[in-house]
Motif scaffolding. Structure first.
Motif, mmCIF file in Angstrom:
data_model
loop_
_atom_site.group_PDB
_atom_site.id
_atom_site.type_symbol
_atom_site.label_atom_id
_atom_site.label_comp_id
_atom_site.label_asym_id
_atom_site.label_seq_id
_atom_site.Cartn_x
_atom_site.Cartn_y
_atom_site.Cartn_z
ATOM 1 N N VAL A 66 0.856 -1.186 0.000
ATOM 2 C CA VAL A 66 0.000 0.000 0.000
ATOM 3 C C VAL A 66 0.891 1.235 0.000
ATOM 4 N N MET A 67 0.415 2.276 -0.651
ATOM 5 C CA MET A 67 1.152 3.543 -0.683
ATOM 6 C C MET A 67 0.370 4.575 0.119
ATOM 7 N N GLU A 68 1.033 5.194 1.090
ATOM 8 C CA GLU A 68 0.396 6.193 1.930
ATOM 9 C C GLU A 68 0.939 7.569 1.570
ATOM 10 N N PRO A 69 0.062 8.527 1.269
ATOM 11 C CA PRO A 69 0.524 9.876 0.929
ATOM 12 C C PRO A 69 1.453 10.446 1.998
ATOM 13 N N GLN A 70 2.556 10.954 1.574
ATOM 14 C CA GLN A 70 3.567 11.583 2.443
ATOM 15 C C GLN A 70 4.285 10.594 3.359
ATOM 16 N N LYS A 71 3.938 9.319 3.274
ATOM 17 C CA LYS A 71 4.547 8.339 4.179
ATOM 18 C C LYS A 71 5.294 7.232 3.446
ATOM 19 N N GLY A 72 5.055 7.064 2.163
ATOM 20 C CA GLY A 72 5.750 6.037 1.408
ATOM 21 C C GLY A 72 4.993 4.730 1.323
ATOM 22 N N PHE A 73 5.750 3.632 1.243
ATOM 23 C CA PHE A 73 5.173 2.309 0.994
ATOM 24 C C PHE A 73 5.239 1.421 2.237
ATOM 25 N N ARG A 74 4.210 0.606 2.389
ATOM 26 C CA ARG A 74 4.177 -0.413 3.433
ATOM 27 C C ARG A 74 3.665 -1.726 2.844
ATOM 28 N N VAL A 75 4.050 -2.830 3.478
ATOM 29 C CA VAL A 75 3.457 -4.115 3.116
ATOM 30 C C VAL A 75 1.973 -4.062 3.480
ATOM 31 N N ALA A 76 1.127 -4.542 2.597
ATOM 32 C CA ALA A 76 -0.319 -4.486 2.828
ATOM 33 C C ALA A 76 -0.682 -5.208 4.124
ATOM 34 N N PRO A 77 -1.568 -4.612 4.925
ATOM 35 C CA PRO A 77 -1.980 -5.264 6.174
ATOM 36 C C PRO A 77 -2.847 -6.484 5.896
ATOM 37 N N ILE A 78 -3.021 -7.307 6.894
ATOM 38 C CA ILE A 78 -3.896 -8.469 6.783
ATOM 39 C C ILE A 78 -4.891 -8.444 7.929
ATOM 40 N N SER A 79 -6.009 -9.132 7.729
ATOM 41 C CA SER A 79 -7.027 -9.210 8.775
ATOM 42 C C SER A 79 -7.890 -10.432 8.529
ATOM 43 N N LEU A 80 -8.562 -10.889 9.567
ATOM 44 C CA LEU A 80 -9.469 -12.021 9.415
ATOM 45 C C LEU A 80 -10.612 -11.677 8.469
ATOM 46 N N ASP A 81 -11.101 -10.444 8.532
ATOM 47 C CA ASP A 81 -12.196 -10.042 7.640
ATOM 48 C C ASP A 81 -11.758 -10.110 6.185
ATOM 49 N N GLU A 82 -10.537 -9.657 5.893
ATOM 50 C CA GLU A 82 -10.056 -9.720 4.517
ATOM 51 C C GLU A 82 -9.879 -11.173 4.077
ATOM 52 N N LEU A 83 -9.359 -12.007 4.969
ATOM 53 C CA LEU A 83 -9.168 -13.420 4.634
ATOM 54 C C LEU A 83 -10.504 -14.064 4.289
ATOM 55 N N ARG A 84 -11.535 -13.787 5.083
ATOM 56 C CA ARG A 84 -12.861 -14.330 4.795
ATOM 57 C C ARG A 84 -13.369 -13.826 3.437
ATOM 58 N N ASP A 85 -13.127 -12.547 3.157
ATOM 59 C CA ASP A 85 -13.580 -11.962 1.893
ATOM 60 C C ASP A 85 -12.872 -12.606 0.701
ATOM 61 N N ILE A 86 -11.565 -12.830 0.840
ATOM 62 C CA ILE A 86 -10.805 -13.484 -0.229
ATOM 63 C C ILE A 86 -11.361 -14.876 -0.502
ATOM 64 N N LEU A 87 -11.650 -15.619 0.557
ATOM 65 C CA LEU A 87 -12.143 -16.982 0.394
ATOM 66 C C LEU A 87 -13.552 -16.997 -0.183
ATOM 67 N N THR A 88 -14.378 -16.034 0.190
ATOM 68 C CA THR A 88 -15.727 -15.944 -0.373
ATOM 69 C C THR A 88 -15.674 -15.670 -1.873
ATOM 70 N N THR A 89 -14.783 -14.767 -2.272
ATOM 71 C CA THR A 89 -14.623 -14.445 -3.693
ATOM 72 C C THR A 89 -14.085 -15.647 -4.464
#
Length: 240
Positions: A66-89
């Motif tokens: 992910v790119m944050e304005p004025q802050k640069g780049f970070r590895v994308a965060p993870i979460s249980l909600d995102e994991l569930r969404d990925i599996l549903t898709t």
């Protein structure tokens, strides 16, 4: 980030950097939320800033960074909600792709599934020196082989992207720092999936694939939200 990697000179250096950074994210060398400092990356990979920045922009498009304005780049965060969404898709698209593959698949498709399975099976997850990077690549290749005959480049591309996103979560349940109880084990899951697909039994195949991914989500959900975050932090400390 004290280990120095050397990337060979090439006209496609940016593409090489995409693969290198993506691989190191999947391996947990760079963990969710880690800040990706340009100077540190230049030293680590021994390349200039331009190919690294180009690679990071591509990885933003691929949802690994992910790119944050004025802050640069970070590895994308993870979460249980995102994991569930990925599996549903994945469930919605893979079901259609698998049905089409069964309708159109020929002997060559069947042999490709068997080959992909045996390549994956040759890497035993219970071995202390298991190569998780190689297993991950072969695991994705197996699941892609199941649907390869669907004859839909868009679905194949989408599902490959989804499987890559799932790989971002792999270090939560599969890495050498985990004990035998909390680590993922295959227990013959892929073998029965292969057999059902080769038998062209769509409903059984979908049920077994669902159980396969439910096994993974159960491992993640067995952790409270606090423990889920702590698992990431623990892995980060062990990799330091």
């Amino acid at each position: 980030m004290n280990k120095i990697k050397t990337i060979p000179s090439s006209t496609t250096l940016s593409d090489q950097m995409v693969k290198a950074i993506r691989r190191d994210i999947l391996l947990g060398r760079f963990l969710p939320g880690d800040k990706l400092q340009m100077n540190e990356l230049k030293q680590y990979y021994q390349v200039g800033g331009t190919p690294i920045r180009e690679a990071l922009v591509q990885l933003v498009w691929q949802h690994f960074v992910v790119m944050e304005p004025q802050k640069g780049f970070r590895v994308a965060p993870i979460s249980l909600d995102e994991l569930r969404d990925i599996l549903t898709t994945r469930r919605a698209i893979a079901g259609i792709a698998l049905e089409k593959a069964m309708q159109r698949g020929d002997e060559e498709w069947e042999l490709s599934i068997i080959t992909a399975f045996h390549r994956m099976e040759r890497i035993q997850l219970d071995q202390p020196d298991v190569d998780y990077e190689e297993w991950g690549e072969r695991h994705i290749a197996f699941h892609i082989a199941l649907i390869q005959a669907c004859n839909s480049p868009m679905m194949l591309s989408t599902l490959e992207s989804i499987y890559n996103q799932l790989e971002r979560y792999r270090h939560i349940w599969l890495n050498g720092d985990l004990d035998q109880v909390t680590r993922y084990h295959d227990h013959g899951e892929h073998k029965v999936i292969m057999d059902a697909v080769l038998a062209r039994d769509l409903q059984l195949s979908l049920q077994l694939i669902e159980e396969h991914y439910q096994h993974v989500i159960d491992l993640a959900e067995s952790l409270s939200p606090e423990n889920f975050s702590e698992r990431v932090k623990l892995h980060q400390r062990l990799k330091a």
